[in-house]
Scaffold this active site. Structure first.
Site, mmCIF file in Angstrom:
data_model
loop_
_atom_site.group_PDB
_atom_site.id
_atom_site.type_symbol
_atom_site.label_atom_id
_atom_site.label_comp_id
_atom_site.label_asym_id
_atom_site.label_seq_id
_atom_site.Cartn_x
_atom_site.Cartn_y
_atom_site.Cartn_z
ATOM 1 C CB CYS A 65 -9.758 -0.609 4.890
ATOM 2 S SG CYS A 65 -10.194 0.733 3.762
ATOM 3 C CG ASN A 104 0.043 -9.857 1.736
ATOM 4 O OD1 ASN A 104 0.577 -10.774 2.347
ATOM 5 N ND2 ASN A 104 0.620 -9.213 0.753
ATOM 6 C CB CYS A 126 -0.318 -0.979 2.600
ATOM 7 S SG CYS A 126 -1.480 -1.903 1.625
ATOM 8 C CD GLU A 145 5.397 -0.899 5.460
ATOM 9 O OE1 GLU A 145 5.164 -1.231 6.620
ATOM 10 O OE2 GLU A 145 4.884 -1.459 4.478
ATOM 11 C CB CYS A 168 -4.556 4.959 6.374
ATOM 12 S SG CYS A 168 -5.848 5.242 5.137
ATOM 13 C CB CYS A 219 -5.872 -2.033 5.406
ATOM 14 S SG CYS A 219 -4.420 -1.088 4.923
ATOM 15 C CB CYS A 264 4.190 0.195 -4.264
ATOM 16 S SG CYS A 264 2.746 0.352 -3.203
ATOM 17 C CB SER A 276 -4.758 2.805 -5.221
ATOM 18 O OG SER A 276 -5.708 1.962 -4.624
ATOM 19 C CG HIS A 328 -12.056 -3.574 -0.824
ATOM 20 N ND1 HIS A 328 -11.169 -4.067 -1.759
ATOM 21 C CD2 HIS A 328 -11.412 -2.540 -0.227
ATOM 22 C CE1 HIS A 328 -10.049 -3.367 -1.713
ATOM 23 N NE2 HIS A 328 -10.169 -2.433 -0.802
ATOM 24 N N GLY A 337 -1.595 4.976 3.503
ATOM 25 C CA GLY A 337 -2.318 6.248 3.430
ATOM 26 C C GLY A 337 -3.341 6.306 2.324
ATOM 27 C CD GLU A 338 -7.785 7.641 -0.188
ATOM 28 O OE1 GLU A 338 -7.821 6.405 -0.128
ATOM 29 O OE2 GLU A 338 -7.880 8.254 -1.257
HETATM 30 N N1 SAH Z 1 -6.043 4.201 0.453
HETATM 31 C C1 SAH Z 1 -5.861 3.696 -0.881
HETATM 32 C C2 SAH Z 1 -4.515 2.977 -1.053
HETATM 33 C C3 SAH Z 1 -4.455 1.769 -0.189
HETATM 34 S S1 SAH Z 1 -3.419 0.420 -0.593
HETATM 35 C C4 SAH Z 1 -6.998 2.744 -1.236
HETATM 36 O O1 SAH Z 1 -7.824 2.483 -0.377
HETATM 37 O O2 SAH Z 1 -7.073 2.318 -2.381
HETATM 38 C C5 SAH Z 1 -3.938 -0.260 -2.086
HETATM 39 C C6 SAH Z 1 -4.866 -1.464 -2.013
HETATM 40 O O3 SAH Z 1 -4.426 -2.493 -1.138
HETATM 41 C C7 SAH Z 1 -6.266 -1.071 -1.542
HETATM 42 O O4 SAH Z 1 -7.208 -1.617 -2.423
HETATM 43 C C8 SAH Z 1 -6.327 -1.732 -0.184
HETATM 44 O O5 SAH Z 1 -7.652 -1.971 0.215
HETATM 45 C C9 SAH Z 1 -5.527 -2.985 -0.407
HETATM 46 N N2 SAH Z 1 -5.090 -3.668 0.815
HETATM 47 C C10 SAH Z 1 -4.922 -3.163 2.046
HETATM 48 N N3 SAH Z 1 -4.519 -4.110 2.912
HETATM 49 C C11 SAH Z 1 -4.423 -5.259 2.211
HETATM 50 C C12 SAH Z 1 -4.043 -6.595 2.551
HETATM 51 N N4 SAH Z 1 -3.682 -6.921 3.775
HETATM 52 N N5 SAH Z 1 -4.064 -7.531 1.565
HETATM 53 C C13 SAH Z 1 -4.408 -7.196 0.310
HETATM 54 N N6 SAH Z 1 -4.752 -5.948 -0.076
HETATM 55 C C14 SAH Z 1 -4.768 -4.992 0.874
#
Ligand code: SAH
Length: 368
Positions: A134, A310, A353, A110, A130, A137, A123, A211, A236, A179-180
């Site tokens: 987390c 989200n 994401c 996406e 990934c 996510c 974005c 990020s 977090h 992804g990371e």
């Molecule tokens: N792997 C990277 C990029 C991830 S996406 C990272 O960990 O930063 C960017 C941000 O969105 C991250 O802080 C991630 O934790 C957050 N994120 C993931 N799922 C989410 C959700 N459902 N609602 C809100 N933020 C979310």
């Protein structure tokens, strides 16, 4: 009966098929200049072709009207511009647009275009899936499938740029999709170099945010090689017990090591860091959590980006009530922490994401 393998139409004849990225015109090392010379053409036409792709937003070699007529079909035969197809395109009322792209191997990723005043931010994703795991996510629920190639990362930028009217340009990039990114730096950095290049998209490095979940060796590598990017670190939680519960890779790293690496990046780059904090109701939104965060960030010139959760279908996490959210923010505000609450954009098109990919995969699975 045996079949000859399909001819590798994407590989220029003068390059070994194994050469990385050969044939995808968006790979920085695609052999275009060598190919042009082998065709009896001047190498400088490579620059003209890239200008068509990045500034001219050409969709096909046939559109590159100042190239010799007979060269265009030969380019078409030996190089690909698009290796992805648009599996879905959604638009939200706030101007957010989201593309679900299908890659050459059927995987899906996406990418999102966000409109905010004059800003046109994209974005983008860095991997399919990934590995960080987390727990809240959508992207990591099925683990990592593969890294994106440099060309696939650039292709997201070009696809999104083509959603804009001719007089608008992309202004910012956030690598916050699936992804990371720091687990795929080898492919991401060349793509971001193209994004910055005057003959690419001309987006200044200062307007590009990476990020990360916080991988210290990769943060140090970024600091050594390319400290101009804006770094956002997904925190977090302010202590190891809670962070390891929410961000499992923390177990082997630890909050202190993440912060120390972030500090080193800040020392090298001189750019203010951002820490991200997804608020999960009843999980990391207590007064105690806020106070720990205040202590952790004390003395750091950092911005804390509080992200509303989200909701992801099938996961148990909830947004906090507005009272507990306000209470949490008040503790930080009173202590002088620089807080920004991220506005949710494109929620109705699942612009977070991994969510659209999962919906699409679920719908396909149900249909089968
Ligand atoms: N792997 C990277 C990029 C991830 S996406 C990272 O960990 O930063 C960017 C941000 O969105 C991250 O802080 C991630 O934790 C957050 N994120 C993931 N799922 C989410 C959700 N459902 N609602 C809100 N933020 C979310």
């Amino acid at each position: 009966m045996t079949h000859d393998p399909a001819p590798p139409v994407s590989t220029p004849a003068n390059l070994p098929a194994s050469r990385a990225g050969a044939g995808h015109i968006l790979e920085p090392v695609c052999g275009l200049e060598d190919w042009l010379v082998a065709q009896g053409q001047p190498a400088w036409r490579g620059r003209a072709i890239r200008r068509w792709l990045f500034a001219g937003r050409a969709a096909a070699f046939a559109d590159m009207t100042d190239l010799p007529k007979d060269l265009r079909p030969r380019l078409e035969a030996d190089f690909r511009i698009w290796t992805t197809s648009i599996a879905s395109h959604q638009r939200a009322d706030d101007g957010t647009e989201k593309l679900l792209l299908e890659l050459h191997d059927g995987q899906r990723i996406e990418c999102v275009l966000l409109r905010d005043g004059e800003r046109r931010t994209v974005c983008i994703s860095s991997q399919v899936g990934c590995a960080m795991g987390c727990v809240f996510c959508a992207s990591g629920l099925d683990g990592v499938i593969r890294n994106l190639t440099t060309g696939e990362i650039i292709e997201q930028l070009l696809r999104l740029a083509r959603l804009l009217p001719a007089d608008e340009r992309l202004s910012h990039i956030v690598v916050m999709g699936m992804g990371e990114p720091l687990a795929n730096l080898d492919r991401l950095l060349p793509a971001l170099a193209v994004a910055q290049h005057p003959q690419g998209l001309g987006i200044s490095q200062r307007r590009i945010t990476i990020s990360t979940v916080g991988l210290p060796p990769a943060i140090d590598r970024l600091a050594a090689e390319n400290p101009g990017y804006h770094l956002a670190v997904s925190l977090h939680a302010a202590d190891d017990a809670l962070r390891t519960r929410l961000v499992p890779v923390n177990k082997a790293i630890g909050v202190e090591a993440v912060l120390a690496a972030a500090d080193r990046y800040w020392e090298t780059s001189g750019r203010r860091l951002t820490f991200e904090y997804v608020l999960l109701g009843g999980v990391n939104d207590s007064i105690d959590d806020a106070q720990k965060l205040v202590r952790l960030l004390a003395g750091r010139a950092a911005l804390l980006n509080v992200i509303p959760y989200n909701p992801v279908a099938g996961l148990p996490w909830k947004e906090p009530s507005s009272e507990s959210r306000e209470r949490f923010l008040a503790v930080l505000g009173d202590a002088g922490v620089n807080v920004q609450v991220r506005r949710r954009k494109g929620a109705r098109i699942d612009a977070a994401c991994g969510q659209l990919r999962r919906l699409a995969a679920g719908a396909t699975a149900r249909a089968e």
